[in-house]
Design an enzyme around this catalytic site. Structure first.
Site, mmCIF file in Angstrom:
data_model
loop_
_atom_site.group_PDB
_atom_site.id
_atom_site.type_symbol
_atom_site.label_atom_id
_atom_site.label_comp_id
_atom_site.label_asym_id
_atom_site.label_seq_id
_atom_site.Cartn_x
_atom_site.Cartn_y
_atom_site.Cartn_z
ATOM 1 N N THR A 115 -7.522 43.257 -14.057
ATOM 2 C CA THR A 115 -9.526 43.039 -14.003
ATOM 3 C C THR A 115 -9.765 43.317 -14.748
ATOM 4 O O THR A 115 -10.580 44.786 -16.078
ATOM 5 C CB THR A 115 -9.150 44.197 -12.516
ATOM 6 O OG1 THR A 115 -8.694 44.700 -11.852
ATOM 7 C CG2 THR A 115 -10.617 43.754 -12.310
ATOM 8 N N ARG B 292 0.492 34.632 -12.248
ATOM 9 C CA ARG B 292 -0.023 34.879 -11.516
ATOM 10 C C ARG B 292 -0.532 34.627 -10.323
ATOM 11 O O ARG B 292 -1.585 33.633 -10.409
ATOM 12 C CB ARG B 292 -1.543 36.266 -11.259
ATOM 13 C CG ARG B 292 -1.665 37.221 -9.881
ATOM 14 C CD ARG B 292 -2.378 38.594 -10.259
ATOM 15 N NE ARG B 292 -3.121 39.260 -9.773
ATOM 16 C CZ ARG B 292 -4.336 38.411 -9.011
ATOM 17 N NH1 ARG B 292 -4.972 37.411 -9.985
ATOM 18 N NH2 ARG B 292 -4.853 39.033 -8.505
ATOM 19 N N LYS C 123 0.323 48.034 -6.703
ATOM 20 C CA LYS C 123 -0.997 47.642 -7.287
ATOM 21 C C LYS C 123 -1.922 49.037 -6.769
ATOM 22 O O LYS C 123 -1.756 49.594 -5.768
ATOM 23 C CB LYS C 123 -1.472 47.189 -6.523
ATOM 24 C CG LYS C 123 -0.854 45.213 -7.120
ATOM 25 C CD LYS C 123 -1.350 44.411 -6.411
ATOM 26 C CE LYS C 123 -3.196 44.077 -6.793
ATOM 27 N NZ LYS C 123 -3.964 42.669 -6.289
ATOM 28 N N ARG D 67 -13.326 44.950 6.788
ATOM 29 C CA ARG D 67 -14.784 43.761 6.669
ATOM 30 C C ARG D 67 -15.336 44.507 7.571
ATOM 31 O O ARG D 67 -14.469 44.542 8.648
ATOM 32 C CB ARG D 67 -14.249 42.918 6.386
ATOM 33 C CG ARG D 67 -13.346 42.378 5.188
ATOM 34 C CD ARG D 67 -13.636 40.504 5.687
ATOM 35 N NE ARG D 67 -12.660 39.691 4.217
ATOM 36 C CZ ARG D 67 -12.882 39.800 2.907
ATOM 37 N NH1 ARG D 67 -14.536 40.091 3.001
ATOM 38 N NH2 ARG D 67 -12.046 39.830 2.180
#
Length: 503
Positions: A298, A57, A240, A98
């Site tokens: 993860t 990846r 994803k 953010r």
């Protein structure tokens, strides 16, 4: 004094030197390793491959195109030396929300206090900060949550207006410049691909990436948009699943994508921790039924970023993904920036191999019931797995131009390895993320006799058979026509063929 990085370098060199050549037939689940500062040199890439990595990846969230191009070139050079196809997955960053900046760089939000997110670019303080995402002001409602800095701070909306969102701090703490914001209770009207993602996508396609991972998918339209931008490219698209909004339309997303990644990082932020394990199993199950690859990712061996050994809980986590029949398990920071990248791959390989040698593994991996479509190809794929259980065969040989027959057979999770012979280098690489496959690029076949001869020869050459071994061969007639799988044949390897298989 020797630092951890130097210790890791010495240890990894010793391990790399002592590793035997990796045998892909010894494990069916695949390992996807993330490359980064700790692992993107050609020497480390080769060590990771020989330790058990099947695919790499490249995280587009970090680094520049020049660095990524050098990394991909190094993968391709090592791939040639090692002599087996390696998949390159380029992972797009996706839209990241953010907060703005604070006077002094940070502030403290008191537990239980009120805090406002507004559109004023003035540096923030303990009472307010700019939220430079105007699209959020139109979708948030009273009672919805805002999670900041991976959930370390939790705000609850009291009132949402056109230019300000008043919140109550359910969990306060230190907040600093540009920390990420998660919005678990609303579908955020932002495109799945930012301008940066579009540039990164173009770059990845030019570099010949085998897979593109699309981050923060919320709806099937996000996948369709990426597919449209990819045009006629043969690169595969992986969605994803890391947003709760995607769960409600999961089957539609699976249908449009070529593969699925259970991205537990942000998913674990936006959901309660106890919700993630059953959801992971559901995503794996639905994707497996489609016959498409599913990757569990993860924090699988998170402690190995700093430690040479995993925790028992991490070992169980990896084992459970293997028992569930995931096509691949992924390492993130463990190999990208950790002190023990080779050890992380080695231990993941050992865990998977141990699980697959468990007498109860076959029963557990078939807890997910898959039903073949009403096609000849699906019927033959199912039959090959059944024959492999009834007759003692050494392996299944699949001749394919598109990879679809290999996916059909892998969906059945047969108890024997699968040797995939394809004239396409792209397909051979893409299949490096498909359960149970060992792909080899070879010239196409033109007759039944050639199919049988080549199947036996390649099975012997790659260690799938010995004298007296039975093999199942799957192909399509007319040969070289994609999607025409209509032939299943059981063959026996003779001693004479064993003597001349090097030809």
């Amino acid at each position: 004094m020797v630092g951890p990085g130097e210790r890791a370098g010495v240890a990894n060199q010793k391990i790399g030197a002592s590793l035997a050549k990796f045998d892909p037939r010894g494990r069916k689940v695949k390992i996807l390793a993330t490359l980064g500062p700790a692992s993107r040199s050609p020497e480390m890439i080769e060590q990771l491959l020989r330790a058990g990595a099947d695919a790499f990846r490249v995280n587009m969230s970090h680094g520049d195109h020049e660095t990524h191009a050098q990394t991909i070139a190094a993968i391709r050079a090592v791939e040639k030396d090692v002599g087996r196809p390696v998949a390159v997955l380029c992972d797009l960053q996706g839209p990241k929300l953010r907060v703005g900046q604070f006077a002094g760089g940070k502030a403290v939000i008191r537990h239980g206090s009120h805090f406002t997110l507004d559109r004023d670019p003035t540096p923030g303080d303990e009472n307010r900060v700019c939220l430079p995402h105007p699209e959020l002001f139109g979708v948030l409602e009273k009672g919805q949550r805002l999670l900041i800095d991976d959930g370390k701070l939790r705000l609850r909306v009291i009132r949402a207006e056109a230019d300000a969102i008043l919140c109550s701090a359910e969990v306060g703490g230190v907040i600093s410049d540009r920390k990420g914001v998660n919005v678990p209770d609303a579908v955020v009207p932002v495109p799945a691909l930012t301008e940066k993602d579009r540039r990164d996508l173009t770059f990845a396609l030019e570099q010949g990436a085998d897979w593109i991972a699309l981050s923060f998918v919320q709806r099937p339209e996000d996948v369709a948009e990426a597919r449209k931008l990819m045009g006629a490219s043969q690169t595969a698209l992986m969605a994803k699943i890391e947003k709760p909004a995607a769960i409600g339309r999961l089957e539609e997303i699976v249908e449009l994508a070529d593969g699925i990644m259970v991205a537990r990082g942000d998913l674990g932020v936006e959901l309660n921790p106890e919700e993630v394990p059953p959801l992971q199993k559901r995503i794996v199950e639905i994707t497996r039924r489609s016959g498409k690859p599913v990757v569990v990712a993860t924090q699988m061996l998170e402690s190995m970023i700093e430690s040479p050994a995993p925790t028992r809980a991490e070992v169980s986590d990896v084992a459970n993904a293997v028992y569930d029949g995931a096509d691949a398990v992924m390492l993130s920071a463990e190999t990208a920036s950790g002190a023990w990248p080779v050890e992380a791959v080695t231990i993941m390989h050992r865990i998977a191999a141990q699980v697959e040698s468990d007498p109860g593994y076959a029963e557990r991996v078939h807890f997910t019931q898959v039903s073949p479509d009403a096609t000849t190809a699906d019927a033959l794929a199912q039959a090959s797995a059944t024959i492999a259980e009834t007759v003692k065969v050494a392996g299944i040989i699949v001749f394919t131009g598109s990879g679809s027959t290999a996916r059909r057979v892998a969906r059945e999770r047969p108890g024997v390895p699968m040797l995939v012979l394809t004239p396409s280098q792209r397909i051979a690489r893409r299949l490096a993320l498909l359960w149970g496959t060992h792909a080899v690029q070879t010239k196409d076949i033109g007759s039944f006799e050639e199919m049988i001869a080549k199947g036996k020869r390649m099975a012997l050459r790659h260690g799938f058979a010995a004298a007296g071994s039975k093999l199942i061969a799957l192909a399509g007639v007319p040969f070289g026509t994609p999607g025409s799988t209509n032939l299943l044949h059981v063959v026996t390897v003779s001693g004479d063929e064993l003597n001349r298989h090097g030809g």
